[in-house]
Each structure stands twice: as structure tokens, then as C-alpha cells.
Design a protein around this motif. Structure first.
Motif, mmCIF file in Angstrom:
data_model
loop_
_atom_site.group_PDB
_atom_site.id
_atom_site.type_symbol
_atom_site.label_atom_id
_atom_site.label_comp_id
_atom_site.label_asym_id
_atom_site.label_seq_id
_atom_site.Cartn_x
_atom_site.Cartn_y
_atom_site.Cartn_z
ATOM 1 N N ILE A 198 20.157 -15.350 -24.115
ATOM 2 C CA ILE A 198 20.606 -14.595 -22.980
ATOM 3 C C ILE A 198 19.356 -13.852 -22.303
ATOM 4 C CG2 ILE A 198 22.150 -12.694 -22.314
ATOM 5 C CD1 ILE A 198 23.990 -13.752 -24.573
ATOM 6 N N GLN A 199 18.352 -13.303 -23.294
ATOM 7 C CA GLN A 199 17.348 -12.507 -22.942
ATOM 8 C C GLN A 199 16.460 -13.250 -21.989
ATOM 9 O OE1 GLN A 199 16.569 -9.407 -23.408
ATOM 10 N NE2 GLN A 199 14.542 -9.484 -22.477
ATOM 11 N N ILE A 200 16.215 -14.446 -22.337
ATOM 12 C CA ILE A 200 15.323 -15.553 -21.658
ATOM 13 C C ILE A 200 16.053 -15.914 -20.331
ATOM 14 C CG2 ILE A 200 14.392 -17.776 -21.366
ATOM 15 C CD1 ILE A 200 13.965 -17.473 -24.521
ATOM 16 N N LYS A 204 23.642 -13.553 -14.771
ATOM 17 C CA LYS A 204 24.272 -12.398 -14.093
ATOM 18 C C LYS A 204 25.634 -12.086 -14.661
ATOM 19 C CE LYS A 204 22.020 -12.475 -9.555
ATOM 20 N NZ LYS A 204 20.869 -13.384 -9.805
ATOM 21 N N LEU A 205 26.069 -13.303 -15.149
ATOM 22 C CA LEU A 205 27.492 -13.263 -15.813
ATOM 23 C C LEU A 205 27.644 -13.941 -17.084
ATOM 24 C CD1 LEU A 205 29.543 -13.593 -12.682
ATOM 25 C CD2 LEU A 205 29.373 -11.452 -13.735
ATOM 26 N N ILE A 206 28.453 -13.455 -17.777
ATOM 27 C CA ILE A 206 28.669 -14.296 -19.293
ATOM 28 C C ILE A 206 30.190 -14.423 -19.449
ATOM 29 C CG2 ILE A 206 28.457 -14.312 -21.795
ATOM 30 C CD1 ILE A 206 25.967 -12.460 -21.613
ATOM 31 N N TRP A 231 36.339 -6.405 -17.882
ATOM 32 C CA TRP A 231 35.063 -6.652 -17.905
ATOM 33 C C TRP A 231 34.310 -5.745 -19.198
ATOM 34 C CZ3 TRP A 231 32.539 -10.479 -15.928
ATOM 35 C CH2 TRP A 231 33.309 -11.030 -14.806
ATOM 36 N N HIS A 232 33.342 -6.540 -19.837
ATOM 37 C CA HIS A 232 32.813 -6.010 -20.969
ATOM 38 C C HIS A 232 31.403 -5.718 -20.496
ATOM 39 C CE1 HIS A 232 36.327 -6.235 -23.656
ATOM 40 N NE2 HIS A 232 36.505 -7.537 -22.836
ATOM 41 N N ASP A 233 30.561 -5.213 -21.265
ATOM 42 C CA ASP A 233 29.137 -5.142 -21.139
ATOM 43 C C ASP A 233 28.272 -5.812 -22.309
ATOM 44 O OD1 ASP A 233 26.753 -3.618 -19.593
ATOM 45 O OD2 ASP A 233 26.345 -3.307 -21.533
ATOM 46 N N PHE A 234 27.455 -6.755 -21.727
ATOM 47 C CA PHE A 234 26.564 -7.307 -23.066
ATOM 48 C C PHE A 234 25.204 -6.898 -22.545
ATOM 49 C CE2 PHE A 234 23.656 -10.167 -24.880
ATOM 50 C CZ PHE A 234 24.075 -9.958 -26.269
ATOM 51 N N ASN A 235 24.521 -5.807 -22.975
ATOM 52 C CA ASN A 235 23.137 -5.365 -22.728
ATOM 53 C C ASN A 235 22.978 -5.454 -21.300
ATOM 54 O OD1 ASN A 235 22.555 -5.238 -25.516
ATOM 55 N ND2 ASN A 235 21.692 -7.311 -25.657
ATOM 56 N N GLY A 236 23.907 -4.911 -20.607
ATOM 57 C CA GLY A 236 23.905 -4.611 -19.209
ATOM 58 C C GLY A 236 24.458 -5.884 -18.299
ATOM 59 N N VAL A 237 24.686 -7.050 -19.010
ATOM 60 C CA VAL A 237 25.289 -8.343 -18.457
ATOM 61 C C VAL A 237 26.951 -8.155 -18.348
ATOM 62 C CG1 VAL A 237 25.390 -10.550 -18.042
ATOM 63 C CG2 VAL A 237 23.283 -9.455 -18.998
ATOM 64 N N PRO A 238 27.487 -8.115 -17.355
ATOM 65 C CA PRO A 238 29.026 -8.031 -17.160
ATOM 66 C C PRO A 238 29.521 -9.308 -18.067
ATOM 67 C CG PRO A 238 28.206 -7.777 -15.102
ATOM 68 C CD PRO A 238 27.008 -7.990 -15.817
#
Ligand code: URA
Length: 277
Positions: A198-200, A204-206, A231-238
């Protein structure tokens, strides 16, 4: 991973030089940069390796760079979809090379293939499932069995993405015997791989498919029923949660919910990047 990886070093250097796109036609990666180079770059010294051989000298200040990397470590993997090659693609390839022989848990002994993921390294949306099944284990690719065919239909039903435009992967990269639910210790060992992917890719969305993916990413024990519709947050990604396609194959009643979740994913995408529409 703490071990040094020459390809990763190269990629980091390319990033610093402002290089964004990499052509790998004919298995011989040629890297070009759009931005003028701020200063004449010097390549870091390292022991001779195939990566350093075959490389051309840096372009003079202000000119577009064009460097040839050794083809050896950057073969085009089966999982890479046919999109413009990029620094992210190189990073993902390097990361796959780093981890594909993983033996951190016993699944390393029973797998046929390590299933890294599949799709576009520049994907704006990532779909995350649980773990490879028998078909995925046999082919080394995620979501290629019945559930995968349904996932392709689900993705394409939005008329927003084709399967090859997104990135699809799992929490676990190896098949649990008999397709049992991943054990907490397997998830703990494998989660950093997903986090690095995900970091690489920097989607914008997961979309988390099913309880294992949602619980691993959000570090919760809540059910899909409880996690959906927000909506949840994964390290800043919705991040959105929906039912796993395999659950849909078992219970038709989830279809409407998954359709609603996909509509919301698309709505959010349009809201986030209006210029793309
Ligand atoms: N189920 C998953 O969660 N992942 C796959 O790749 C296939 C089936």
C-alpha cells in the motif's frame, strides 16, 4: 526488510533524480525523467552488480535523463498489468523479489506459489482479500478462481475501472491448507507485506473484501456487518469494507449490499478526483 536490495537502492536514487516513468520494452528497462535534474547526479558507489553494469551516464544539467538498467533483476512479472511502467512498478518488482521466498510462517512450506498480488502499480484503488485459494496457489496470482471471476465482474460493474487498472492482493501471500481462515499469527507475519504494498502503490482508495482483510487492515475484531456503511482510515487512505466475493457465491442476498458498497466507492472516487472525470 532490513537486507540491502540493490534494485531498491537504484529506485530510491531514481526517485531522488525526479524519474517517474520507466520503459521496460524488450526486457531492457530504460528510465526517463520529466523534470530537469537539479544537479549533476553521482551514482552511489556499491560493489559491482548487474544493476550497475549496463547503466548509462547521467545526462547533463537540464536534459532529460535516459539510463539503461540491467534487465536481469527487472524481468516483467506475470502479475504486472499492461500499464505504463513506473518507478512504483520497479519498487513492487523489487519488493516481490525480496519477499517471494518468505519462510516466516509454516505456510511457506506448504504453498505451491507465493501470491504477491496483481494489477497496476499506479492503481488508484486497491482491493484486498483474505488469502490465496487452490487456484491462486496453483497459478501464483490472486483472485483467479470462481470468487476472482466474480470480483472481476464486481469491479467492472461500476463502469469506472477494469480489473487490470486496479491492484488486487491478499492479506496472506500463501495459501492456508484447505483454505482455512488465516491464523492471527499468520496475519501478524504477513500484514507488513500488505502495508508495504500500500505504501508503494499509494492508492487513493482501498476496498477490504471480507472480514479477514477488514480486520487485518483496521486491527479490529468487528464483523463486516458492523464495519460496512462507513468510511475508515488506513494511514490516510479512505477504506471501505464489503463482503468477500466468496460469501456472495454462498449467499446471493449480499449482492445488493456489495453493489451499494461499490457505488459508494465510485462516488467517493469521483468526489476525490473531479478532474479525472
Ligand atoms: N479468496 C481470497 O481472499 N483471495 C484470493 O486470491 C482468492 C480467493
Amino acid at each position: 526488510m532490513s537486507q540491502s536490495n540493490p534494485l531498491k537502492d537504484r529506485i530510491e536514487l531514481l526517485r531522488r533524480l525526479g524519474v517517474r516513468y520507466v520503459s521496460m520494452e524488450g526486457q531492457e528497462p530504460v528510465v526517463s525523467g520529466e523534470n530537469p535534474i537539479p544537479e549533476t547526479p553521482t551514482l552511489p558507489s556499491r560493489p559491482p552488480s548487474p544493476m550497475v553494469e549496463g547503466e548509462s551516464v547521467a545526462a547533463p544539467l537540464g536534459q532529460t535523463t535516459s539510463r539503461v538498467l540491467s534487465p536481469e533483476p527487472t524481468h516483467r512479472p506475470q502479475w504486472l498489468s499492461a500499464t505504463p511502467e513506473s518507478v512504483q512498478a520497479m519498487e513492487l518488482i523489487a519488493f516481490d523479489q525480496d519477499i517471494c521466498r518468505c519462510q516466516k510462517c509454516p505456510l511457506g512450506q506448504t504453498r505451491k506459489n507465493f501470491v504477491f498480488g496483481m494489477g497496476n502499480p499506479l492503481a488508484e484503488v486497491m482491493f484486498v482479500g483474505e488469502a490465496p485459494g487452490a487456484d491462486e496457489d496453483a497459478q501464483g496470482l490472486p483472485f483467479v478462481g470462481r470468487a476472482g471471476q466474480l470480483l472481476t465482474k464486481i469491479i467492472q460493474s461500476t463502469n469506472t475501472w477494469k480489473r487490470e487498472e486496479v491492484f488486487i492482493c491478499n492479506v496472506l501471500k500463501c495459501r492456508p491448507p484447505g483454505n482455512r481462515t488465516p491464523l492471527p499469527e499468520e496475519v501478524d507475519q504477513c500484514r507488513p507485506y500488505l502495508e508495504e504494498q500500500i505504501q508503494i502503490i499509494k492508492p487513493k482508495l482501498i476496498m477490504a473484501l471480507g472480514a479477514s482483510a477488514a480486520q487485518a487492515l483496521l486491527r479490529t475484531k468487528d464483523s463486516v456487518g458492523k464495519l460496512r456503511n462507513k468510511w475508515h482510515d488506513f494511514n490516510g487512505v479512505p477504506l471501505r469494507v464489503t463482503y468477500h466475493p466468496a460469501a456472495l457465491l454462498r449467499f446471493d442476498g449480499y449482492k445488493k449490499d456489495v453493489w451499494e458498497d461499490m457505488k459508494e466507492l465510485t462516488r467517493k472516487y469521483v468526489e476525490m478526483i473531479p478532474k479525472n472525470i
